[in-house]
Enzyme design. Structure first.
Site, PDB file in Angstrom:
ATOM      1  N   ASN A 116       6.060 -18.277 -29.219  1.00  0.00           N
ATOM      2  CA  ASN A 116       5.288 -19.081 -28.267  1.00  0.00           C
ATOM      3  C   ASN A 116       4.177 -19.864 -28.935  1.00  0.00           C
ATOM      4  O   ASN A 116       4.044 -21.074 -28.733  1.00  0.00           O
ATOM      5  CB  ASN A 116       4.637 -18.148 -27.242  1.00  0.00           C
ATOM      6  CG  ASN A 116       5.675 -17.412 -26.450  1.00  0.00           C
ATOM      7  OD1 ASN A 116       6.430 -18.030 -25.742  1.00  0.00           O
ATOM      8  ND2 ASN A 116       5.768 -16.102 -26.636  1.00  0.00           N
ATOM      9  N   GLY A 117       3.388 -19.164 -29.747  1.00  0.00           N
ATOM     10  CA  GLY A 117       2.242 -19.828 -30.376  1.00  0.00           C
ATOM     11  C   GLY A 117       2.676 -20.988 -31.252  1.00  0.00           C
ATOM     12  O   GLY A 117       2.125 -22.088 -31.186  1.00  0.00           O
ATOM     13  N   THR A 138      11.610 -14.519 -32.407  1.00  0.00           N
ATOM     14  CA  THR A 138      10.670 -13.414 -32.213  1.00  0.00           C
ATOM     15  C   THR A 138      11.415 -12.178 -31.732  1.00  0.00           C
ATOM     16  O   THR A 138      12.365 -12.281 -30.967  1.00  0.00           O
ATOM     17  CB  THR A 138       9.547 -13.713 -31.205  1.00  0.00           C
ATOM     18  OG1 THR A 138       8.798 -12.510 -30.975  1.00  0.00           O
ATOM     19  CG2 THR A 138      10.056 -14.230 -29.865  1.00  0.00           C
ATOM     20  N   ILE A 139      10.926 -11.021 -32.201  1.00  0.00           N
ATOM     21  CA  ILE A 139      11.550  -9.774 -31.726  1.00  0.00           C
ATOM     22  C   ILE A 139      11.201  -9.547 -30.253  1.00  0.00           C
ATOM     23  O   ILE A 139      11.853  -8.792 -29.557  1.00  0.00           O
ATOM     24  CB  ILE A 139      11.086  -8.556 -32.560  1.00  0.00           C
ATOM     25  CG1 ILE A 139       9.595  -8.290 -32.371  1.00  0.00           C
ATOM     26  CG2 ILE A 139      11.478  -8.672 -34.021  1.00  0.00           C
ATOM     27  CD1 ILE A 139       9.152  -6.919 -32.875  1.00  0.00           C
ATOM     28  N   ASP A 140      10.148 -10.256 -29.757  1.00  0.00           N
ATOM     29  CA  ASP A 140       9.708 -10.040 -28.368  1.00  0.00           C
ATOM     30  C   ASP A 140      10.650 -10.667 -27.349  1.00  0.00           C
ATOM     31  O   ASP A 140      10.600 -10.333 -26.172  1.00  0.00           O
ATOM     32  CB  ASP A 140       8.308 -10.646 -28.155  1.00  0.00           C
ATOM     33  CG  ASP A 140       7.314 -10.137 -29.171  1.00  0.00           C
ATOM     34  OD1 ASP A 140       6.334 -10.855 -29.451  1.00  0.00           O
ATOM     35  OD2 ASP A 140       7.544  -9.048 -29.722  1.00  0.00           O
ATOM     36  N   ARG A 276       4.677  14.475 -27.487  1.00  0.00           N
ATOM     37  CA  ARG A 276       4.402  13.900 -28.812  1.00  0.00           C
ATOM     38  C   ARG A 276       4.642  12.396 -28.717  1.00  0.00           C
ATOM     39  O   ARG A 276       5.458  11.948 -27.912  1.00  0.00           O
ATOM     40  CB  ARG A 276       5.340  14.502 -29.875  1.00  0.00           C
ATOM     41  CG  ARG A 276       5.086  15.963 -30.199  1.00  0.00           C
ATOM     42  CD  ARG A 276       3.773  16.168 -30.910  1.00  0.00           C
ATOM     43  NE  ARG A 276       3.598  17.560 -31.353  1.00  0.00           N
ATOM     44  CZ  ARG A 276       3.129  18.542 -30.611  1.00  0.00           C
ATOM     45  NH1 ARG A 276       2.833  18.310 -29.315  1.00  0.00           N
ATOM     46  NH2 ARG A 276       2.993  19.765 -31.083  1.00  0.00           N
ATOM     47  N   GLN A 284      10.169  -2.312 -36.580  1.00  0.00           N
ATOM     48  CA  GLN A 284      11.013  -3.156 -35.709  1.00  0.00           C
ATOM     49  C   GLN A 284      11.149  -4.584 -36.231  1.00  0.00           C
ATOM     50  O   GLN A 284      12.017  -5.342 -35.795  1.00  0.00           O
ATOM     51  CB  GLN A 284      10.410  -3.186 -34.293  1.00  0.00           C
ATOM     52  CG  GLN A 284      10.372  -1.821 -33.633  1.00  0.00           C
ATOM     53  CD  GLN A 284       9.361  -1.762 -32.502  1.00  0.00           C
ATOM     54  OE1 GLN A 284       9.702  -2.009 -31.346  1.00  0.00           O
ATOM     55  NE2 GLN A 284       8.120  -1.415 -32.813  1.00  0.00           N
TER      56      GLN A 284
END
Ligand code: F6P
Length: 358
Positions: A116-117, A138-140, A276, A284
């Site tokens: 995006n940026g 992007t991994i996002d 945990r 990632q």
């Protein structure tokens, strides 16, 4: 035959991901071999373009990089238009350096591989008169205008494998294992990896959670004889209470404790179960791209070279209805693409009994 572009600049900007080098290879091999173009690679994203840190790419630069993780050009989160404090002059200097380097290097176009940026900056540079072509990375997976970004599938495989491994240790110790995944402000990675990894609870930024509801779900599993559970948390997930806060207050509250640890604490106090936390982090973003990402990155790269040849500038190549097409740069420059509440993967998660925290 003459083509609209003879010389192009290329840079990779923002968080790195597997597939960047496959995309660089796709752009350059098509541009050099199909269209006789020459590429100028800028180091470390927009910072290299500002400082004139570049090298003319030789064929050997983009041979043998299909399976290499990271980016041969380096990356940064440099945002040339971002005003730090009230220093407007710095922005002006950066933009004029960019224009000067673009002109002095006789570039016909700039190819930007980013999220995006990066695309927001690319769009502003186009408005300043540069020709720009973007590729969504992007991994996002949160770039508006494309069904998928390269990098996402590789991170999904890494995260799913991690969740598979947590199942065996959770079962051995009758524990609640919380795993925090990346994704910035979107929940794509957590949603898909949570479903693929058989998560019992999946918490997304798009669906603020209620800790009591999570506790009830885990206690119900316990009553059914399932003494362990897997809780998948997107790094941008938030409680209903946090969602009601203003942005600054929420940011301050989240500064110290990573959300995965906070959710584990909340589960502990709601259920008294042993918990945990694993924060998967930069694992990632590392390593070899998946086959799917290599193929997607290559096809997007070739499509970008075609746009250069036709002079179709100020567009981003993208995947839509299983076809590679392009969209105006203003689209990815808008806000991020988040998970819509009616998305089919949300429905699938609910149908197999996943708790989404509300
Ligand atoms: O945009 C990719 C990403 O990995 C996000 O998921 C994460 O929030 C961010 O980058 C981390 O940024 P940095 O690499 O600057 O620490």
């Amino acid at each position: 035959m003459t083509f609209a572009t003879k010389r192009f600049g290329i840079l990779t900007s923002g968080g790195d991901c597997p597939g960047l080098n496959a995309a660089i290879r796709g752009v350059c091999r098509a541009a050099y071999d199909k269209y006789g173009m020459v590429g100028v690679g800028f180091a470390n994203g927009y910072r290299g373009l500002i400082n004139g840190d570049y090298r003319v790419l030789r064929r050997e630069d983009f041979w043998g990089i299909l399976t290499r993780g990271g980016t041969i050009l380096g990356s940064s989160r440099e945002k040339p238009f971002k005003i730090e404090g009230s220093d407007y002059d710095v922005v002006e200097e950066k933009i004029s350096s960019i224009k000067e380097n673009y002109r002095d290097l006789k570039l016909d176009c700039l190819v930007v591989l980013g999220g995006n940026g990066a695309h927001s900056t690319a769009y502003k540079l186009a408005q300043e008169g540069l020709n720009v072509v973007g590729l969504p990375k992007t991994i996002d997976n949160d770039v508006q205008g494309t069904e998928r970004c390269f990098g996402f599938h590789s991170a999904l495989s890494i995260a799913t494998e991690a969740i598979d491994r947590l199942h065996t240790t959770a079962q051995s110790h009758n524990r609640v294992m919380v795993i925090e995944l990346m994704g910035h402000k979107a929940g794509w990675l957590a949603l898909y990896a949570g479903v693929a990894g058989g998560g019992d609870v999946i918490l997304l930024p798009e669906i603020p959670y209620n800790a009591k509801i999570i506790g009830e779900h885990l206690k119900k599993r316990l009553q059914e004889g399932k003494g362990f559970s897997i809780v998948v948390v997107a790094e941008g997930a938030m409680s209903c209470k946090e969602a009601a806060m203003d942005k600054k207050e929420r940011k301050r509250r989240r500064e110290n404790v990573s959300i995965g640890y906070r959710v584990a604490q909340e589960i502990k106090s709601e259920t008294n179960m042993e918990t945990r936390t694993t924060v998967l982090g930069y694992v990632q973003r590392g390593g070899v791209p998946s086959a799917s990402d290599r193929a997607l990155a290559t096809s997007l790269g070739v499509a970008a070279a075609d746009l250069l040849a036709c002079g179709e500038y100020n567009r981003m190549v993208r995947l839509s209805n299983d076809r590679v097409t392009s969209v105006d740069l203003s689209v990815p420059a808008r806000k991020t693409k988040t998970v819509p509440p009616d998305h089919y993967m949300i429905a699938a998660a609910l149908a197999v009994g996943v708790c989404l925290g509300r």
